[in-house]
Design an enzyme around this catalytic site. Structure first.
Site, PDB file in Angstrom:
ATOM      1  NE  ARG A  84      43.066   6.447  26.677  1.00  9.58           N
ATOM      2  CZ  ARG A  84      42.958   5.241  26.128  1.00  9.58           C
ATOM      3  NH1 ARG A  84      41.859   4.546  26.308  1.00  9.58           N
ATOM      4  NH2 ARG A  84      43.930   4.710  25.405  1.00  9.58           N
ATOM      5  CB  THR A  85      44.502  13.478  24.643  1.00 12.24           C
ATOM      6  OG1 THR A  85      45.017  12.838  25.811  1.00 12.24           O
ATOM      7  CG2 THR A  85      44.682  14.977  24.776  1.00 12.24           C
ATOM      8  CE  LYS A 114      53.713  19.815   0.395  1.00 12.67           C
ATOM      9  NZ  LYS A 114      52.886  20.937  -0.065  1.00 12.67           N
ATOM     10  NE  ARG A 135      49.163  13.326  23.366  1.00 16.31           N
ATOM     11  CZ  ARG A 135      48.550  12.297  23.958  1.00 16.31           C
ATOM     12  NH1 ARG A 135      48.550  11.110  23.403  1.00 16.31           N
ATOM     13  NH2 ARG A 135      47.941  12.466  25.126  1.00 16.31           N
ATOM     14  CG  HIS A 172      48.746  14.738  29.344  1.00 18.68           C
ATOM     15  ND1 HIS A 172      47.747  15.566  28.860  1.00 18.68           N
ATOM     16  CD2 HIS A 172      48.504  13.513  28.822  1.00 18.68           C
ATOM     17  CE1 HIS A 172      46.947  14.842  28.087  1.00 18.68           C
ATOM     18  NE2 HIS A 172      47.373  13.600  28.051  1.00 18.68           N
TER      19      HIS A 172
HETATM   20  C1  NCD Z   1      48.901   9.185  28.419  1.00 20.57           C
HETATM   21  C2  NCD Z   1      49.813  10.063  27.606  1.00 20.57           C
HETATM   22  O1  NCD Z   1      49.693  10.143  26.389  1.00 20.57           O
HETATM   23  O2  NCD Z   1      50.643  10.696  28.254  1.00 20.57           O
HETATM   24  N1  NCD Z   1      47.683   8.907  27.848  1.00 20.57           N
HETATM   25  C3  NCD Z   1      46.660   9.807  27.916  1.00 20.57           C
HETATM   26  O3  NCD Z   1      46.736  10.918  27.457  1.00 20.57           O
HETATM   27  N2  NCD Z   1      45.544   9.410  28.555  1.00 20.57           N
HETATM   28  C4  NCD Z   1      49.546   8.050  29.081  1.00 20.57           C
HETATM   29  C5  NCD Z   1      50.370   7.063  28.294  1.00 20.57           C
HETATM   30  O4  NCD Z   1      50.557   7.179  27.091  1.00 20.57           O
HETATM   31  O5  NCD Z   1      50.854   6.124  28.935  1.00 20.57           O
END
Ligand code: NCD
Length: 355
Positions: A84-85, A114, A135, A172
């Site tokens: 999703r992100t 590397k 991320r 997040h």
């Molecule tokens: C979450 C995350 O990656 O923190 N997912 C997201 O970004 N919608 C939640 C999760 O992984 O449980």
């Protein structure tokens, strides 16, 4: 200054101490998005208004949207899995007419393979792109990235921006923005709401950011219930911060104490990948499972949210189908809102324009 910070900070986590994320204070342009602490209530309103407008304009197939970020480039650096992100940021940028780049075979086959460190990889992306979505599994990684991008900006004469897509068990922030946008969309205001967060509140970065954002917004008469086994409870510093801001907080491991009073039910996955001890995960993973009979006593106008992905904490695939059909389940709308909120953020950070 720079020398001091790098000498003090050798791990991503140290940058939380040495790097101070810029306050937004009404001006988003060129600002990194690292933590919900950067936003005032007025800043949130700017994002929510922009997201609502972009949602409307997208629905109308407004062709002018592709002018908004035309000629701008977003890089994605995902050191952890994402659907999703990653995809909502990519589509957000494309819907605004911007371009998206990523390492051709994923970050694990970039120079990271590397042994290149984050500071260097993020600066490489910063040399090419205007905005980078990161991320990473380490708490503080976005702070570290911001620190090095600020150093890079003095070399290249422009400021590439980092947006956090989640830093390990830390925060997040963009998820919290879309969670709050959705809560307000359905409930009109935070005032008088009872919000119940359930599951892995220790490792869940989405609930950390959402809880901090609730503290920040300071609605009237807000109650937050944290439902988790004691070993997966919300970190005490976040609970304290909420109480300091007047939020009434209850901690319990008994869902039935609080479910029927809840206006917002925020379910979460037990974060399997964060457990060092497999046996501990196995012992705890089935603690909170929402199925149609569990949801039954909730208010008819309650909303059930989940950041997704979901696994057995929403029962079997049959349970998923039944829950999905319940009008209280809003996680599909939540997902779609994620794209609009990220369109709003990209617009504000890259252009600062009214949309
Ligand atoms: C979450 C995350 O990656 O923190 N997912 C997201 O970004 N919608 C939640 C999760 O992984 O449980």
């Amino acid at each position: 200054m720079a020398t001091t910070a790098t000498q003090e900070a050798r791990q991503a986590r140290d940058y939380v101490r040495v790097y101070n994320p810029p306050a937004i204070d009404g001006n988003f342009v060129g600002k990194h998005i690292i933590t919900v602490d950067q936003f005032t209530s007025a800043d949130l309103q700017i994002i929510f208004d922009a997201a609502a407008s972009l949602k409307k304009r997208s629905r109308q197939n407004d062709r002018g949207l592709v002018e908004v970020c035309s000629g701008r480039v977003m890089a994605t650096l995902f050191y952890e899995a994402s659907t999703r992100t990653d995809m909502s940021f990519q589509t957000a940028m494309r819907r605004l007419g911007g371009e998206v780049v990523a390492a051709s075979n994923g970050v694990q086959f970039s120079s990271v393979y590397k042994g290149e460190n984050l500071a260097d990889t993020v600066r490489a992306a910063g040399c090419y792109a205007d905005v980078i979505v990161l991320r990473h599994p380490d708490v503080g990684s976005t702070y570290e990235a911001a620190y090095y991008l600020d150093m890079l900006s003095s070399k290249i004469g422009r400021q590439p921006v980092i947006i956090s897509g989640g830093d390990g068990v830390g925060e997040h922030p963009t998820q919290a923005l879309l969670d709050m946008f959705t809560i307000i969309d359905f409930k009109k205001s935070l005032d008088n709401l009872t919000i119940t967060m359930v599951g892995d509140l220790k490792h869940g970065r989405t609930v950390h950011s959402l809880a901090k954002l609730i503290a920040r917004l300071q609605g009237n008469n807000v109650t937050v219930n944290f439902v988790a086994p004691p070993s997966l409870m919300m970190p005490p510093d976040i609970i304290q911060r909420m109480r300091d801001k007047g939020v009434s907080v209850n901690e319990t491991d008994n869902l039935s104490d609080v479910l029927s009073d809840s206006d917002v039910i925020y379910w979460t996955r037990v974060q399997e990948e964060r457990f060092a001890d497999r046996a501990e995960y196995e012992a705890i993973k089935d603690g909170f499972v929402i199925t149609p009979p569990v949801l039954e006593p909730a208010k008819p106008d309650a909303i059930l949210m989940h950041p997704l992905p979901r696994k057995h904490e929403m029962g079997t695939p049959d349970d998923h189908d039944l829950l999905d059909a319940d009008s209280r389940s809003v996680y599909f709308q939540l997902m779609e809102n994620g794209m609009f909120v990220r369109m709003a953020l990209l617009t504000k950070v890259l252009r600062g324009v009214y949309v």
